[in-house]
Write an enzyme that holds these catalytic residues in place. Structure first.
Site, PDB file in Angstrom:
ATOM      1  N   GLU A 277       0.815  -1.222   0.000  1.00  0.00           N
ATOM      2  CA  GLU A 277       0.000   0.000   0.000  1.00  0.00           C
ATOM      3  C   GLU A 277       0.847   1.271   0.000  1.00  0.00           C
ATOM      4  O   GLU A 277       0.864   2.016   0.968  1.00  0.00           O
ATOM      5  CB  GLU A 277      -0.971  -0.011   1.192  1.00  0.00           C
ATOM      6  CG  GLU A 277      -0.331  -0.347   2.529  1.00  0.00           C
ATOM      7  CD  GLU A 277      -1.348  -0.438   3.665  1.00  0.00           C
ATOM      8  OE1 GLU A 277      -2.392  -1.089   3.464  1.00  0.00           O
ATOM      9  OE2 GLU A 277      -1.089   0.148   4.722  1.00  0.00           O
ATOM     10  N   PRO A 278       1.548   1.527  -1.093  1.00  0.00           N
ATOM     11  CA  PRO A 278       2.379   2.732  -1.176  1.00  0.00           C
ATOM     12  C   PRO A 278       1.553   4.002  -1.400  1.00  0.00           C
ATOM     13  O   PRO A 278       0.512   3.972  -2.067  1.00  0.00           O
ATOM     14  CB  PRO A 278       3.248   2.462  -2.408  1.00  0.00           C
ATOM     15  CG  PRO A 278       2.427   1.538  -3.249  1.00  0.00           C
ATOM     16  CD  PRO A 278       1.622   0.710  -2.307  1.00  0.00           C
ATOM     17  N   GLY A 279       2.041   5.104  -0.848  1.00  0.00           N
ATOM     18  CA  GLY A 279       1.434   6.410  -1.096  1.00  0.00           C
ATOM     19  C   GLY A 279       2.424   7.313  -1.822  1.00  0.00           C
ATOM     20  O   GLY A 279       2.250   7.708  -2.974  1.00  0.00           O
ATOM     21  N   ARG A 280       3.532   7.601  -1.121  1.00  0.00           N
ATOM     22  CA  ARG A 280       4.544   8.518  -1.656  1.00  0.00           C
ATOM     23  C   ARG A 280       4.994   8.137  -3.061  1.00  0.00           C
ATOM     24  O   ARG A 280       5.135   8.997  -3.935  1.00  0.00           O
ATOM     25  CB  ARG A 280       5.754   8.480  -0.706  1.00  0.00           C
ATOM     26  CG  ARG A 280       6.819   9.508  -0.991  1.00  0.00           C
ATOM     27  CD  ARG A 280       8.066   9.236  -0.142  1.00  0.00           C
ATOM     28  NE  ARG A 280       7.802   9.083   1.259  1.00  0.00           N
ATOM     29  CZ  ARG A 280       7.694  10.092   2.133  1.00  0.00           C
ATOM     30  NH1 ARG A 280       7.834  11.324   1.715  1.00  0.00           N
ATOM     31  NH2 ARG A 280       7.444   9.866   3.400  1.00  0.00           N
ATOM     32  N   CYS A 351       5.992  32.671  11.677  1.00  0.00           N
ATOM     33  CA  CYS A 351       6.792  33.194  12.799  1.00  0.00           C
ATOM     34  C   CYS A 351       7.573  32.105  13.515  1.00  0.00           C
ATOM     35  O   CYS A 351       7.594  32.078  14.749  1.00  0.00           O
ATOM     36  CB  CYS A 351       5.844  33.859  13.779  1.00  0.00           C
ATOM     37  SG  CYS A 351       4.663  32.661  14.417  1.00  0.00           S
ATOM     38  N   TYR A 380       2.277  14.229   0.612  1.00  0.00           N
ATOM     39  CA  TYR A 380       2.291  14.858   1.922  1.00  0.00           C
ATOM     40  C   TYR A 380       2.643  16.348   1.833  1.00  0.00           C
ATOM     41  O   TYR A 380       3.339  16.891   2.672  1.00  0.00           O
ATOM     42  CB  TYR A 380       3.262  14.114   2.874  1.00  0.00           C
ATOM     43  CG  TYR A 380       2.967  12.636   2.942  1.00  0.00           C
ATOM     44  CD1 TYR A 380       1.830  12.168   3.587  1.00  0.00           C
ATOM     45  CD2 TYR A 380       3.800  11.697   2.313  1.00  0.00           C
ATOM     46  CE1 TYR A 380       1.529  10.804   3.618  1.00  0.00           C
ATOM     47  CE2 TYR A 380       3.500  10.338   2.346  1.00  0.00           C
ATOM     48  CZ  TYR A 380       2.368   9.907   2.993  1.00  0.00           C
ATOM     49  OH  TYR A 380       2.075   8.559   3.025  1.00  0.00           O
TER      50      TYR A 380
END
Ligand SMILES: Cc1ncc(COP(=O)(O)O)c(C=O)c1O
Ligand SMILES: N[C@@H](CCCC[NH3+])C(=O)O
EC number: 4.1.1.20
Length: 423
Positions: A277-280, A351, A380
């Site tokens: 289950e890869p995302g990147r 900031c 991401y």
């Protein structure tokens, strides 16, 4: 085999920041303003194709969290990947993007009651969806809601990997049932649910030899567990995602076929289907972030390039000290403008000291108005954007044409105050 024969010429394992068409990026920035995410679903499709070719017998699921945009989800669905969802919201997005219930897994980590209520409700219309459970309490809470459908048991494999300690989930007690209790939990779960799979995930950004060795250990442990609980009584063994991409200009790309071969070998003889289950890997190089230099400040150590994007747009450098390639599109070799280089710190408008995209990196000395591109922003990136400092979230456009997510306005940021509410 030559690059051409392997199809690598048309579908290289990485699209580097230098491969993006500068002219097109410039046009988009002048049409839509900055900060601006540019996403190329065609590249997403190529990445899906490469994964499917590497794992031809596996169930390849896309980790929706990496980029939840509708155009990306539709592309992934058309490319034949399933959807692995981290929340009820992601399950909703997957269903809305046309994934049928049998292609949706919900990985429930300490699931809030609202998430369980929603998913059990949708299960009525999608009885084939799967809930991945990492604690006995979650099983009880599902049963209390009348759920007796498909369950996958998430195991803590005791093996972590990834680009930063904050994303090495494999050994963190938060995730999954302890390995040595997993068989008991499976046995209990079988009394009330249809236990269809086992699951584990080492972490995110698996790239070097050490990480790959940890991934293989995890897979081997999952193979053993599957045989122990009866590998022909479950449908799949999901060994997680985490396949890394090169963020530095000279990092090599992962050999995904070699990773796939090693995964199969480590799993051993198991009747159930391998799942990943890869995302990147699917979306990272399909996106860039464009930002304009609005302040140039020489200091004794570095030139500070103040830009209009910050950690609220792309959190990864501030949160993980993550390296992202940066190009000054106005000072490329061959451009009219001067390209003297020096140590440059690219800093956002927030900031916080950590609000920089790089510190003292050798880059062309910028001038006010220069356009910078930040690479590998597809994974991401937008997903981790926030409205801290009351900064509206950026817009996202498709490389070829339309607006995918409109730029947020200040009214959007404050819409929930003083009686305002989402329906
Ligand atoms: C359970 C699970 N699956 C899949 C992924 C996807 O990871 P990556 O985007 O690194 O492939 C993650 C994130 O680390 C995760 O937590
Ligand atoms: N958000 C992380 C990776 C995903 C972690 C999810 N388990 C990153 O940007 O690298």
């Amino acid at each position: 085999m030559s690059a051409e024969q392997s199809g690598e010429a048309e579908n290289p394992p990485i699209r580097r920041l230098t491969d993006w068409d500068t002219g097109r990026l410039r046009e988009l920035a002048s049409e839509h303003g900055t900060p601006l995410y540019v996403t190329d679903p065609e590249r997403v499709a190529e990445n899906c194709a490469r994964l499917r070719a590497a794992f031809p017998d596996a169930d390849v699921k896309y980790a929706v969290k990496a980029h939840t945009g509708r155009a990306v989800l539709e592309t992934v669905r058309e490319a034949g990947l399933d959807a692995e969802c981290a929340s009820a919201g992601e399950v909703r997005r997957a269903l809305d993007a046309g994934f049928s219930g049998d292609r949706v897994d919900y990985t429930a980590v300490n699931p809030p009651a609202r998430d369980l209520d929603a998913v059990v409700d949708w299960w009525g219309d999608h009885p084939d969806l799967t809930v991945t459970v990492g604690a006995r309490d979650t099983l009880d809470r599902l049963a209390e809601r009348g759920y007796d459908g498909r369950v996958c048991v998430r195991v803590n494999p005791g093996v972590g990997a990834g680009h930063h300690e904050k994303v090495r989930t494999g050994a963190a007690p938060k995730f999954g049932v302890p390995y040595d209790r997993a068989a008991d939990v499976v046995a209990d779960a079988r009394e009330q649910f249809d236990v269809v799979g086992l699951h584990a995930h080492a972490g995110s950004g698996i790239h070097g030899e050490e990480d790959l060795a940890a991934h293989r250990d995890l897979v081997a442990r999952m193979g053993e567990l599957a045989r122990e609980i009866g590998d022909d009584d479950i449908e799949f063994v999901d060994v997680g995602g985490g396949f890394g991409v090169p963020y530095r200009e000279d990092d090599p790309a992962l050999d995904i076929r070699a990773v796939a071969d090693a995964t199969r070998e480590a799993l051993g003889d198991v009747a159930a289907t391998l799942a990943v289950e890869p995302g990147r890997y699917v979306v990272a190089d399909a996106g860039v972030l464009l930002t304009e230099v609005n302040t140039v400040k020489p200091t004794p150590e570095v030139t500070v390039a103040g830009v209009d994007a910050g950690m609220t747009d792309l959190l990864r450098p501030a949160m993980y000290d993550a390296y992202h390639a940066i190009r000054n599109l106005d000072r490329e070799p061959g451009a009219d403008a001067s390209a003297d280089t020096g140590p440059v710190t690219v800093a956002g408008p927030i900031c916080e000291t950590g609000d920089t995209f790089c510190d003292g990196r050798e880059l062309p000395i910028p001038e006010r108005g220069d356009l910078l591109a930040v690479g590998n922003a597809g994974a991401y990136g937008y997903e981790m954007a926030s409205t801290y400092n009351s900064r509206p979230r950026p817009a996202e456009v498709r490389l070829a044409s339309d607006v995918l997510r409109a730029r947020e306005t200040l009214a959007g940021v404050t819409r929930l105050e003083h009686g305002g509410r989402d329906e």
